[in-house]
Structures are given as C-alpha cells and as structure tokens.
Design a protein around this motif. Structure first.
Motif, PDB file in Angstrom:
ATOM      1  N   CYS A  34       0.830  -1.202   0.000  1.00  0.00           N
ATOM      2  CA  CYS A  34       0.000   0.000   0.000  1.00  0.00           C
ATOM      3  C   CYS A  34       0.867   1.255   0.000  1.00  0.00           C
ATOM      4  O   CYS A  34       1.969   1.274   0.561  1.00  0.00           O
ATOM      5  CB  CYS A  34      -0.916   0.013   1.232  1.00  0.00           C
ATOM      6  SG  CYS A  34      -2.122  -1.338   1.275  1.00  0.00           S
ATOM      7  N   PHE A  35       0.347   2.301  -0.627  1.00  0.00           N
ATOM      8  CA  PHE A  35       1.014   3.590  -0.712  1.00  0.00           C
ATOM      9  C   PHE A  35      -0.023   4.674  -0.429  1.00  0.00           C
ATOM     10  O   PHE A  35      -1.172   4.580  -0.852  1.00  0.00           O
ATOM     11  CB  PHE A  35       1.630   3.815  -2.093  1.00  0.00           C
ATOM     12  CG  PHE A  35       2.528   2.695  -2.536  1.00  0.00           C
ATOM     13  CD1 PHE A  35       3.865   2.686  -2.205  1.00  0.00           C
ATOM     14  CD2 PHE A  35       2.008   1.633  -3.281  1.00  0.00           C
ATOM     15  CE1 PHE A  35       4.684   1.647  -2.609  1.00  0.00           C
ATOM     16  CE2 PHE A  35       2.824   0.601  -3.697  1.00  0.00           C
ATOM     17  CZ  PHE A  35       4.159   0.599  -3.358  1.00  0.00           C
ATOM     18  N   SER A  36       0.385   5.703   0.281  1.00  0.00           N
ATOM     19  CA  SER A  36      -0.520   6.792   0.644  1.00  0.00           C
ATOM     20  C   SER A  36      -0.217   8.020  -0.207  1.00  0.00           C
ATOM     21  O   SER A  36       0.956   8.350  -0.439  1.00  0.00           O
ATOM     22  CB  SER A  36      -0.396   7.134   2.133  1.00  0.00           C
ATOM     23  OG  SER A  36      -0.819   6.046   2.920  1.00  0.00           O
ATOM     24  N   LYS A  37      -1.288   8.666  -0.659  1.00  0.00           N
ATOM     25  CA  LYS A  37      -1.158   9.882  -1.456  1.00  0.00           C
ATOM     26  C   LYS A  37      -2.168  10.908  -0.959  1.00  0.00           C
ATOM     27  O   LYS A  37      -3.333  10.589  -0.736  1.00  0.00           O
ATOM     28  CB  LYS A  37      -1.416   9.591  -2.948  1.00  0.00           C
ATOM     29  CG  LYS A  37      -0.333   8.786  -3.633  1.00  0.00           C
ATOM     30  CD  LYS A  37       0.932   9.591  -3.833  1.00  0.00           C
ATOM     31  CE  LYS A  37       1.987   8.799  -4.592  1.00  0.00           C
ATOM     32  NZ  LYS A  37       3.229   9.583  -4.777  1.00  0.00           N
ATOM     33  N   PHE A  73      -6.403  -3.834  -7.439  1.00  0.00           N
ATOM     34  CA  PHE A  73      -6.192  -2.477  -6.939  1.00  0.00           C
ATOM     35  C   PHE A  73      -7.315  -2.129  -5.963  1.00  0.00           C
ATOM     36  O   PHE A  73      -8.495  -2.289  -6.276  1.00  0.00           O
ATOM     37  CB  PHE A  73      -6.186  -1.460  -8.093  1.00  0.00           C
ATOM     38  CG  PHE A  73      -4.859  -1.318  -8.771  1.00  0.00           C
ATOM     39  CD1 PHE A  73      -3.898  -0.452  -8.269  1.00  0.00           C
ATOM     40  CD2 PHE A  73      -4.576  -2.045  -9.914  1.00  0.00           C
ATOM     41  CE1 PHE A  73      -2.670  -0.322  -8.903  1.00  0.00           C
ATOM     42  CE2 PHE A  73      -3.352  -1.919 -10.555  1.00  0.00           C
ATOM     43  CZ  PHE A  73      -2.398  -1.056 -10.041  1.00  0.00           C
ATOM     44  N   ASP A  74      -6.911  -1.660  -4.773  1.00  0.00           N
ATOM     45  CA  ASP A  74      -7.859  -1.154  -3.775  1.00  0.00           C
ATOM     46  C   ASP A  74      -7.507   0.290  -3.454  1.00  0.00           C
ATOM     47  O   ASP A  74      -6.324   0.625  -3.298  1.00  0.00           O
ATOM     48  CB  ASP A  74      -7.818  -1.982  -2.486  1.00  0.00           C
ATOM     49  CG  ASP A  74      -8.319  -3.405  -2.716  1.00  0.00           C
ATOM     50  OD1 ASP A  74      -9.201  -3.588  -3.563  1.00  0.00           O
ATOM     51  OD2 ASP A  74      -7.809  -4.331  -2.040  1.00  0.00           O
ATOM     52  N   THR A  97      -6.486   4.242 -13.297  1.00  0.00           N
ATOM     53  CA  THR A  97      -6.849   5.653 -13.198  1.00  0.00           C
ATOM     54  C   THR A  97      -7.829   5.849 -12.054  1.00  0.00           C
ATOM     55  O   THR A  97      -8.801   5.092 -11.922  1.00  0.00           O
ATOM     56  CB  THR A  97      -7.479   6.145 -14.506  1.00  0.00           C
ATOM     57  OG1 THR A  97      -6.557   5.953 -15.577  1.00  0.00           O
ATOM     58  CG2 THR A  97      -7.818   7.623 -14.426  1.00  0.00           C
ATOM     59  N   PHE A  98      -7.586   6.871 -11.250  1.00  0.00           N
ATOM     60  CA  PHE A  98      -8.466   7.175 -10.116  1.00  0.00           C
ATOM     61  C   PHE A  98      -8.672   8.681 -10.041  1.00  0.00           C
ATOM     62  O   PHE A  98      -7.727   9.458 -10.122  1.00  0.00           O
ATOM     63  CB  PHE A  98      -7.864   6.677  -8.807  1.00  0.00           C
ATOM     64  CG  PHE A  98      -8.656   7.075  -7.589  1.00  0.00           C
ATOM     65  CD1 PHE A  98      -9.843   6.426  -7.282  1.00  0.00           C
ATOM     66  CD2 PHE A  98      -8.207   8.093  -6.768  1.00  0.00           C
ATOM     67  CE1 PHE A  98     -10.569   6.794  -6.166  1.00  0.00           C
ATOM     68  CE2 PHE A  98      -8.932   8.464  -5.646  1.00  0.00           C
ATOM     69  CZ  PHE A  98     -10.118   7.817  -5.348  1.00  0.00           C
ATOM     70  N   ARG A 107      -5.263   5.812   0.337  1.00  0.00           N
ATOM     71  CA  ARG A 107      -4.345   4.682   0.370  1.00  0.00           C
ATOM     72  C   ARG A 107      -4.589   3.810  -0.860  1.00  0.00           C
ATOM     73  O   ARG A 107      -5.700   3.355  -1.107  1.00  0.00           O
ATOM     74  CB  ARG A 107      -4.528   3.852   1.636  1.00  0.00           C
ATOM     75  CG  ARG A 107      -3.545   2.669   1.710  1.00  0.00           C
ATOM     76  CD  ARG A 107      -3.814   1.769   2.902  1.00  0.00           C
ATOM     77  NE  ARG A 107      -3.582   2.469   4.161  1.00  0.00           N
ATOM     78  CZ  ARG A 107      -4.544   2.694   5.056  1.00  0.00           C
ATOM     79  NH1 ARG A 107      -5.771   2.258   4.837  1.00  0.00           N
ATOM     80  NH2 ARG A 107      -4.268   3.343   6.166  1.00  0.00           N
ATOM     81  N   PHE A 108      -3.522   3.599  -1.631  1.00  0.00           N
ATOM     82  CA  PHE A 108      -3.590   2.783  -2.836  1.00  0.00           C
ATOM     83  C   PHE A 108      -2.863   1.469  -2.572  1.00  0.00           C
ATOM     84  O   PHE A 108      -1.669   1.480  -2.239  1.00  0.00           O
ATOM     85  CB  PHE A 108      -2.963   3.512  -4.024  1.00  0.00           C
ATOM     86  CG  PHE A 108      -3.671   4.774  -4.406  1.00  0.00           C
ATOM     87  CD1 PHE A 108      -4.660   4.755  -5.373  1.00  0.00           C
ATOM     88  CD2 PHE A 108      -3.357   5.983  -3.786  1.00  0.00           C
ATOM     89  CE1 PHE A 108      -5.313   5.917  -5.727  1.00  0.00           C
ATOM     90  CE2 PHE A 108      -4.012   7.136  -4.129  1.00  0.00           C
ATOM     91  CZ  PHE A 108      -5.000   7.110  -5.098  1.00  0.00           C
TER      92      PHE A 108
END
Length: 219
Positions: A34-37, A73-74, A97-98, A107-108
C-alpha cells in the motif's frame, strides 16, 4: 551561462518530481503493498504498473502472463475511516486511473494474485504515479471527448442539412400550390367567360331569329 543552465535543470527536475514518481519493489505472489497519497478534490491519479514474475529457468524476472496473474487495486479513503471506494481487478500490465471525489489522504494498495493456487513465486512490481488535473494528464479521455465532439459536430451538420432540405421541399410545395391555385383560378375564370360568351351568343341569335321571323311575317 553554465550556472543559468544548472538552475534550469534543477527547476525542471523539481517540476517533474512533483508530477511523476516511479519505483519498483520485490515481493511474493499475493503480497499486498500500500502507498498513501494526499489528493485534492477532482485530482486525477494515473498509475502505470507492470508485474513481472521470477523465471527459475532463466534466473531473471519476465513479464507476467495474463493467464497466470491478476492485479487487484484497492483505494481507501484514510480520512473517512479507511472507507474503500475502489476494488478493481486488472491485467498484469496497464494503467490504473483514479479520480478523487473528496480531498484528503488516500491509500492505494496493489496485490498481484496468481490465478493458479499452487503458484506463489517471486514478483517484481514497477509503478509510476502521475498526478494532475483531468485536463492536464488524462489524454485518453481528452481524445475520446474530442472524438465524441467531432461526431456531435458531424451529426449537427447532418441535422442542418436535413433541415435545409426540408425547407427547400416546403418552398417547392408552396410554389407548386400557388401555381396550382393560379391555374385553377384561371381555368375557373376562363369557364365563366366562355359561359358568358355562350349565353350572349345564344341571346343574340334568338333576337336575330325573332327579328327575321317578324320581317317574314311568320310571327
């Protein structure tokens, strides 16, 4: 001069680094990373990704086969009690794409999943994040919109052409109706004139015959 070029390179690097970030990581099949943006409202995030699996025979990583791997993908809104807004299964390589609906930290999470339950080999996942407004980086949607706009313009032209043809048909019908009415009116008046001449001729002949018979002392 060299100092100016050096400053330009630094500014360019800072600009590009604020828009694009790319990296890769290693894991095992099924691992969830997971990665946060931090995204503002209506900000578009494109994630260019590629999953590779480790080939024991070649001793290197090769692109994962669509038949062997899926990528899940979540997307979760951490500011809203980790509310999950997207859960999408995709192919091992592509573009995710989000579009952020609300501002806040997102959180991706990406999870390469082997389609065969016995397969859980090593994986290498390459990611590239592109952040920007829809009008700035979503070129595919812009292209689709432009194509749709062109189709609408073509349809509008066809509608205008049909309207012009209908207007021309109505004008021709009006001319034909006026001509028909004019001919009918002329024919009616010509019939009346002929009838008047015929009646006048009959009256003159009757008078002439009466005068002739009186002179001949027949009447």
């Amino acid at each position: 001069m060299l100092f100016d070029n050096f400053l330009q390179l630094i500014f360019l690097w800072l600009y590009m680094s604020s828009k694009v970030s790319g990296f890769y990581y290693y894991g095992n099949g099924g691992d969830r990373k997971c990665f946060s943006k931090e995204l503002s409202k209506e900000t578009l995030l494109n994630i260019q990704y590629n999953v590779q699996s480790y080939d024991e025979n070649m001793k290197t990583y090769v692109n994962a086969n669509n038949q062997e791997f899926d990528v899940l993908f979540d997307v979760e809104e951490t500011f809203d009690d980790n509310h999950r807004v997207v859960s999408q299964k995709m192919v091992p390589s592509g573009l995710f794409t989000f579009l952020a609906i609300e501002s806040g930290e997102h959180r991706f999470c990406i999870s390469p999943q082997a389609t065969k339950w016995m397969s859980k080999g090593k994986t290498k996942v390459t990611l590239e994040f592109l952040i920007g407004k829809d009008a700035q980086i979503d070129s595919k949607k812009k292209s689709s919109f432009q194509t749709l706009h062109n189709k609408i313009n073509i349809l509008n032209e066809k509608v205008l052409e049909i309207r012009r043809e209908q207007k021309l048909i109505r004008e021709r019908e009006a001319l034909f109706r006026d001509a028909s009415e004019s001919v009918n009116s002329s024919a009616m008046w010509w019939t009346i004139v002929q009838l008047i001449v015929l009646i006048g001729t009959c009256a003159w002949q009757m008078r002439h015959l009466r005068t002739f018979f009186v002179k001949q002392k027949v009447l």
